[in-house]
Design a protein around this motif. Structure first.
Motif, PDB file in Angstrom:
ATOM      1  N   PHE A   1       0.866  -1.187   0.000  1.00 54.22           N
ATOM      2  CA  PHE A   1       0.000   0.000   0.000  1.00 54.22           C
ATOM      3  C   PHE A   1       0.900   1.234   0.000  1.00 54.22           C
ATOM      4  O   PHE A   1       2.121   1.131   0.135  1.00 54.22           O
ATOM      5  CB  PHE A   1      -0.906  -0.017   1.231  1.00 54.22           C
ATOM      6  N   GLU A   2       0.250   2.403  -0.152  1.00 51.35           N
ATOM      7  CA  GLU A   2       1.049   3.623  -0.099  1.00 51.35           C
ATOM      8  C   GLU A   2       0.233   4.765   0.475  1.00 51.35           C
ATOM      9  O   GLU A   2      -1.006   4.745   0.466  1.00 51.35           O
ATOM     10  CB  GLU A   2       1.568   4.005  -1.495  1.00 51.35           C
ATOM     11  N   THR A   3       0.961   5.740   1.010  1.00 57.81           N
ATOM     12  CA  THR A   3       0.340   6.969   1.478  1.00 57.81           C
ATOM     13  C   THR A   3       1.078   8.146   0.871  1.00 57.81           C
ATOM     14  O   THR A   3       2.286   8.059   0.608  1.00 57.81           O
ATOM     15  CB  THR A   3       0.362   7.069   3.010  1.00 57.81           C
ATOM     16  N   LEU A   4       0.368   9.228   0.634  1.00 56.81           N
ATOM     17  CA  LEU A   4       1.006  10.459   0.168  1.00 56.81           C
ATOM     18  C   LEU A   4       1.250  11.415   1.327  1.00 56.81           C
ATOM     19  O   LEU A   4       1.746  12.515   1.143  1.00 56.81           O
ATOM     20  CB  LEU A   4       0.121  11.128  -0.899  1.00 56.81           C
TER      21      LEU A   4
ATOM     22  N   LEU B   1       1.701   9.799   9.083  1.00 54.40           N
ATOM     23  CA  LEU B   1       0.610   8.824   9.016  1.00 54.40           C
ATOM     24  C   LEU B   1       0.540   8.092  10.348  1.00 54.40           C
ATOM     25  O   LEU B   1       1.568   7.662  10.884  1.00 54.40           O
ATOM     26  CB  LEU B   1       0.875   7.811   7.894  1.00 54.40           C
ATOM     27  N   SER B   2      -0.671   7.962  10.880  1.00 51.42           N
ATOM     28  CA  SER B   2      -0.863   7.127  12.058  1.00 51.42           C
ATOM     29  C   SER B   2      -0.842   5.677  11.570  1.00 51.42           C
ATOM     30  O   SER B   2      -1.822   5.197  11.000  1.00 51.42           O
ATOM     31  CB  SER B   2      -2.200   7.463  12.727  1.00 51.42           C
ATOM     32  N   PHE B   3       0.304   5.013  11.748  1.00 55.02           N
ATOM     33  CA  PHE B   3       0.516   3.722  11.112  1.00 55.02           C
ATOM     34  C   PHE B   3      -0.457   2.682  11.670  1.00 55.02           C
ATOM     35  O   PHE B   3      -0.589   2.533  12.888  1.00 55.02           O
ATOM     36  CB  PHE B   3       1.959   3.248  11.328  1.00 55.02           C
ATOM     37  N   PRO B   4      -1.153   1.963  10.789  1.00 51.86           N
ATOM     38  CA  PRO B   4      -2.145   0.986  11.260  1.00 51.86           C
ATOM     39  C   PRO B   4      -1.510  -0.182  12.004  1.00 51.86           C
ATOM     40  O   PRO B   4      -0.495  -0.721  11.581  1.00 51.86           O
ATOM     41  CB  PRO B   4      -2.802   0.500   9.959  1.00 51.86           C
ATOM     42  N   ARG B   5      -2.142  -0.558  13.113  1.00 52.87           N
ATOM     43  CA  ARG B   5      -1.645  -1.661  13.938  1.00 52.87           C
ATOM     44  C   ARG B   5      -2.248  -2.998  13.536  1.00 52.87           C
ATOM     45  O   ARG B   5      -1.824  -4.040  14.032  1.00 52.87           O
ATOM     46  CB  ARG B   5      -1.968  -1.392  15.410  1.00 52.87           C
ATOM     47  N   SER B   6      -3.233  -2.965  12.657  1.00 48.81           N
ATOM     48  CA  SER B   6      -3.902  -4.209  12.271  1.00 48.81           C
ATOM     49  C   SER B   6      -4.474  -4.064  10.869  1.00 48.81           C
ATOM     50  O   SER B   6      -4.534  -2.951  10.310  1.00 48.81           O
ATOM     51  CB  SER B   6      -5.044  -4.517  13.251  1.00 48.81           C
ATOM     52  N   LYS B   7      -4.960  -5.171  10.323  1.00 53.33           N
ATOM     53  CA  LYS B   7      -5.598  -5.145   9.010  1.00 53.33           C
ATOM     54  C   LYS B   7      -6.866  -4.298   9.056  1.00 53.33           C
ATOM     55  O   LYS B   7      -7.152  -3.533   8.119  1.00 53.33           O
ATOM     56  CB  LYS B   7      -5.923  -6.575   8.576  1.00 53.33           C
ATOM     57  N   ALA B   8      -7.620  -4.396  10.149  1.00 53.45           N
ATOM     58  CA  ALA B   8      -8.860  -3.611  10.275  1.00 53.45           C
ATOM     59  C   ALA B   8      -8.562  -2.121  10.228  1.00 53.45           C
ATOM     60  O   ALA B   8      -9.262  -1.354   9.545  1.00 53.45           O
ATOM     61  CB  ALA B   8      -9.564  -3.983  11.580  1.00 53.45           C
TER      62      ALA B   8
ATOM     63  N   LEU C   1      -4.876   5.945   2.579  1.00 50.73           N
ATOM     64  CA  LEU C   1      -4.011   4.959   1.938  1.00 50.73           C
ATOM     65  C   LEU C   1      -4.620   4.564   0.606  1.00 50.73           C
ATOM     66  O   LEU C   1      -5.847   4.688   0.408  1.00 50.73           O
ATOM     67  CB  LEU C   1      -3.886   3.694   2.799  1.00 50.73           C
ATOM     68  N   SER C   2      -3.788   4.046  -0.280  1.00 47.06           N
ATOM     69  CA  SER C   2      -4.270   3.417  -1.514  1.00 47.06           C
ATOM     70  C   SER C   2      -3.402   2.197  -1.776  1.00 47.06           C
ATOM     71  O   SER C   2      -2.337   2.041  -1.168  1.00 47.06           O
ATOM     72  CB  SER C   2      -4.204   4.389  -2.694  1.00 47.06           C
TER      73      SER C   2
ATOM     74  N   LEU D   1      -5.931  -0.731   8.846  1.00 47.51           N
ATOM     75  CA  LEU D   1      -5.476  -0.415   7.489  1.00 47.51           C
ATOM     76  C   LEU D   1      -6.666  -0.237   6.548  1.00 47.51           C
ATOM     77  O   LEU D   1      -6.718   0.716   5.758  1.00 47.51           O
ATOM     78  CB  LEU D   1      -4.550  -1.512   6.969  1.00 47.51           C
ATOM     79  N   LEU D   2      -7.663  -1.131   6.627  1.00 45.22           N
ATOM     80  CA  LEU D   2      -8.845  -1.029   5.752  1.00 45.22           C
ATOM     81  C   LEU D   2      -9.614   0.261   6.018  1.00 45.22           C
ATOM     82  O   LEU D   2     -10.141   0.878   5.086  1.00 45.22           O
ATOM     83  CB  LEU D   2      -9.741  -2.254   5.937  1.00 45.22           C
ATOM     84  N   ALA D   3      -9.651   0.681   7.278  1.00 45.05           N
ATOM     85  CA  ALA D   3     -10.333   1.949   7.604  1.00 45.05           C
ATOM     86  C   ALA D   3      -9.605   3.126   6.953  1.00 45.05           C
ATOM     87  O   ALA D   3     -10.241   4.038   6.392  1.00 45.05           O
ATOM     88  CB  ALA D   3     -10.393   2.120   9.123  1.00 45.05           C
ATOM     89  N   LEU D   4      -8.269   3.115   7.000  1.00 46.59           N
ATOM     90  CA  LEU D   4      -7.488   4.185   6.352  1.00 46.59           C
ATOM     91  C   LEU D   4      -7.648   4.128   4.834  1.00 46.59           C
ATOM     92  O   LEU D   4      -7.685   5.165   4.156  1.00 46.59           O
ATOM     93  CB  LEU D   4      -6.008   4.050   6.722  1.00 46.59           C
ATOM     94  N   LEU D   5      -7.737   2.923   4.288  1.00 41.19           N
ATOM     95  CA  LEU D   5      -7.929   2.739   2.847  1.00 41.19           C
ATOM     96  C   LEU D   5      -9.273   3.332   2.427  1.00 41.19           C
ATOM     97  O   LEU D   5      -9.368   4.072   1.433  1.00 41.19           O
ATOM     98  CB  LEU D   5      -7.870   1.241   2.531  1.00 41.19           C
TER      99      LEU D   5
END
Length: 589
Positions: free
Chosen positions: A426-429, A433-440, A451-452, A442-446
């Motif tokens: 994944f990537e962020t511009l 970034l508040s780095f995701p601690r879990s897949k859940a 994130l993309s 990460l999906l919320a940030l996506l």
């Protein structure tokens, strides 16, 4: 031919000896043969360094420092050099019987003149720094120094100057053994020497000896002058020392003639000359540049493998916080940058605390970034059964190291199952970034747009085959098929195919590697809880050239076609499906 013996053991010593060798090579006009008494660590480092340095008229022989240890380990010694500080006593027995004369040097000396002048002093007999080996052997040197040492140790609890105390005791008893050298050949910068009595002007200086634990911090009337001389060679471009000795025929370094023939066949008018030349370049490589403690053997352990240049050093601390496991990193640096890197690590509490990160310096040469050669250096030095092939501008999930080891075990990878585990990218511009601690998380940030999926806007083909829609819902690893231009980040066994070194600069370097894995029938398995995130940074010089230069892109296309021809030769009809990957006008990293 001048012979030089050096005792060189440990990581720091193998780094120090490079500066000494540079100063010798800079002034020398004669062929040299180095006789290096090393431990296994220093030997591994220095064998690689001298093989890739390819200096004409320079021979190197190695001798095992562990072998003579029993002959000196009985001597109590308080000197900071430890047991290796006594090793010069047994040199006549270590070095070949046919070797009559040798100059013996400490690693902490710097030459300010041609070493041939020192060799010429053999005409006046020899001393501690010049050993006339055959005469010492005939004089019964081994019995002589051992008898003297045992007698001295009856009244002294230990040596404080290592071998020097014993040499001095022998000389006192047998003054006829020694011919004093002019002290300009050993200008000692320790706290207890009056070095300035040794010389009147700078032109008098021959060899500077940093024989104090303080090294460059030593106090001396002319310390700044001496420091500048040392720092000149420390940062000096070692590639410039690959010069031939005119009028002095000698055996060329291994592979040098073949390399020269290949370079001579290149057409300088060829639009892709830069690419061809860079592919043939043999880079000097200094493996394990900093102290490193190999990880204990574990059956499912994983080393993160990556490469970087000076402009990405700031990524290292964050990477160390995210990945607690072993790492093997190749750094593309000049000699001067290598010293800046050393200070950068020493000044960082995070980096200096990590003994399981192995740094390998590949010295800069040529106009294009040799990305796959760097990856191969880092990959070759990984010590665990598995490797995570990453890039320096990605931060892995905090839990990824443990998760990968568990996944390797659960999936039964190894000799029974050949697979590459895909870590979705994944990537962020955003620079913060508040780095995701879990897949859940990460999906919320996506879903929120923070994130993309990696390169979704510029190069979706590079990672589309990961099938992110399936990954969102996946509870177990799932298999994906190779697709044209696919370039995921993967975990593979350490003995996986190496990267194709023809790809230099920007473009197709990872794509070609994934094609090779597919051609060798590696399964591509996507891990449902794994992820890694690319952080924003300024574009590299090579990507800027790729975007702006049609000639650059045409050369990359030519390399792709040559790669496919080679793939077809190796894998036959099975390589036909990769033809589709060649038809695209753009190319990914």
């Amino acid at each position: 031919l001048l012979h030089v013996a050096i005792v060189c053991a440990g990581l720091n010593s193998s780094r120090e000896v490079v500066t000494l060798v540079k100063s010798m090579l800079f002034y020398r006009k004669n062929p040299l043969h180095l006789h290096l008494v090393t431990d296994a660590v220093a030997r591994s480092i220095l064998e690689t360094l001298f093989r890739t340095w390819m200096v004409p008229a320079l021979g190197v022989s190695f001798y095992d420092a562990d072998q003579p240890k029993p002959q000196i380990s009985w001597i109590p010694n308080k000197h900071y050099s430890g047991l290796y500080g006594l090793m010069k006593l047994v040199l006549p027995g270590i070095l070949p019987p046919g070797l009559a004369q040798v100059i013996v040097l400490d690693t902490d000396v710097t030459f300010a003149s041609d070493i041939a002048e020192l060799w010429a002093l053999f005409a006046y007999f020899s001393g501690v720094i010049l050993l006339w080996l055959d005469r010492l052997r005939r004089a019964g040197w081994e019995q002589m120094w051992q008898l003297t040492a045992r007698r001295e140790l009856l009244t002294h609890p230990a040596t404080s100057l290592a071998d020097q105390d014993i040499f001095n005791a022998v000389i006192k008893e047998h003054p006829g053994l020694v011919q004093p050298l002019p002290c300009v050949w050993n200008v000692q910068l320790s706290d207890h020497t009056l070095a300035e009595l040794c010389y009147l002007e700078a032109a008098d200086l021959k060899v500077i000896h940093w024989n104090s634990p303080k090294k460059l911090r030593v106090k001396n009337k002319h310390a700044e002058f001496f420091r500048n001389l040392y720092l000149t060679f420390l940062g000096y471009d070692g590639n410039l020392l690959r010069r031939e000795l005119f009028g002095c025929p000698s055996q060329p370094p291994t592979g040098a003639e073949q390399l020269q023939q290949s370079l001579a066949q290149l057409d300088e008018e060829d639009a892709c000359f830069e690419f061809r030349q860079q592919q043939l370049t043999v880079h000097r490589v200094h493996i394990t540049f900093l102290p490193h403690k190999p990880p204990p053997p574990r059956p499912h352990d994983v080393t993160l493998v990556a490469q970087l240049s000076m402009d990405r050093l700031q990524m290292l601390e964050a990477l160390c916080r995210h990945w607690p496991g072993p790492m093997s990193l190749a750094l593309y640096l000049t000699d001067a940058e290598a010293q800046q890197f050393l200070h950068f690590v020493e000044a960082s509490p995070v980096l200096s605390a990590r003994q399981d990160v192995a740094y390998h310096v590949v010295y800069r040469e040529g106009p294009l970034y040799p990305v796959n050669q760097l990856r191969n250096v880092a990959l070759a030095q990984a010590l665990t059964p598995y490797v995570f092939l990453s890039d320096i501008d990605f931060l892995p999930a905090y839990s990824l190291y443990d998760y990968l080891r568990a996944s390797i075990e659960q999936l039964g990878l190894g000799s029974l199952r050949k697979a590459a585990l895909v870590v979705p990218a994944f990537e962020t511009l955003r620079y913060r970034l508040s780095f995701p601690r879990s897949k859940a998380e990460l999906l919320a940030l996506l879903d929120a747009g923070a994130l993309s999926t990696f390169r979704y806007h510029e190069w979706p083909r590079g990672h589309a085959a990961t099938d992110y829609a399936s990954w969102r819902e996946a509870q177990a690893p799932y298999r994906v098929q190779w697709a044209a231009d696919y370039e995921p980040y993967v975990v593979v066994p350490r003995d996986c195919p190496r990267y194709d070194p023809r790809f230099v600069g920007f473009g197709w370097n990872k794509v070609a590697h994934i094609m090779e894995l597919d051609a060798q029938e590696y399964e591509l398995l996507v891990l449902p809880e794994a992820f890694t995130i690319h952080l924003p940074h300024t574009p590299s010089l090579d990507i800027s050239r790729f975007r702006s230069s049609p000639a650059y892109r045409a050369c990359l296309q030519a390399l792709k076609e040559e790669f496919h021809q080679d793939l077809s030769r190796r894998y036959g009809a099975a390589a036909l499906k990769y033809l589709t990957a060649l038809q695209r006008p753009r190319s990914p990293v």
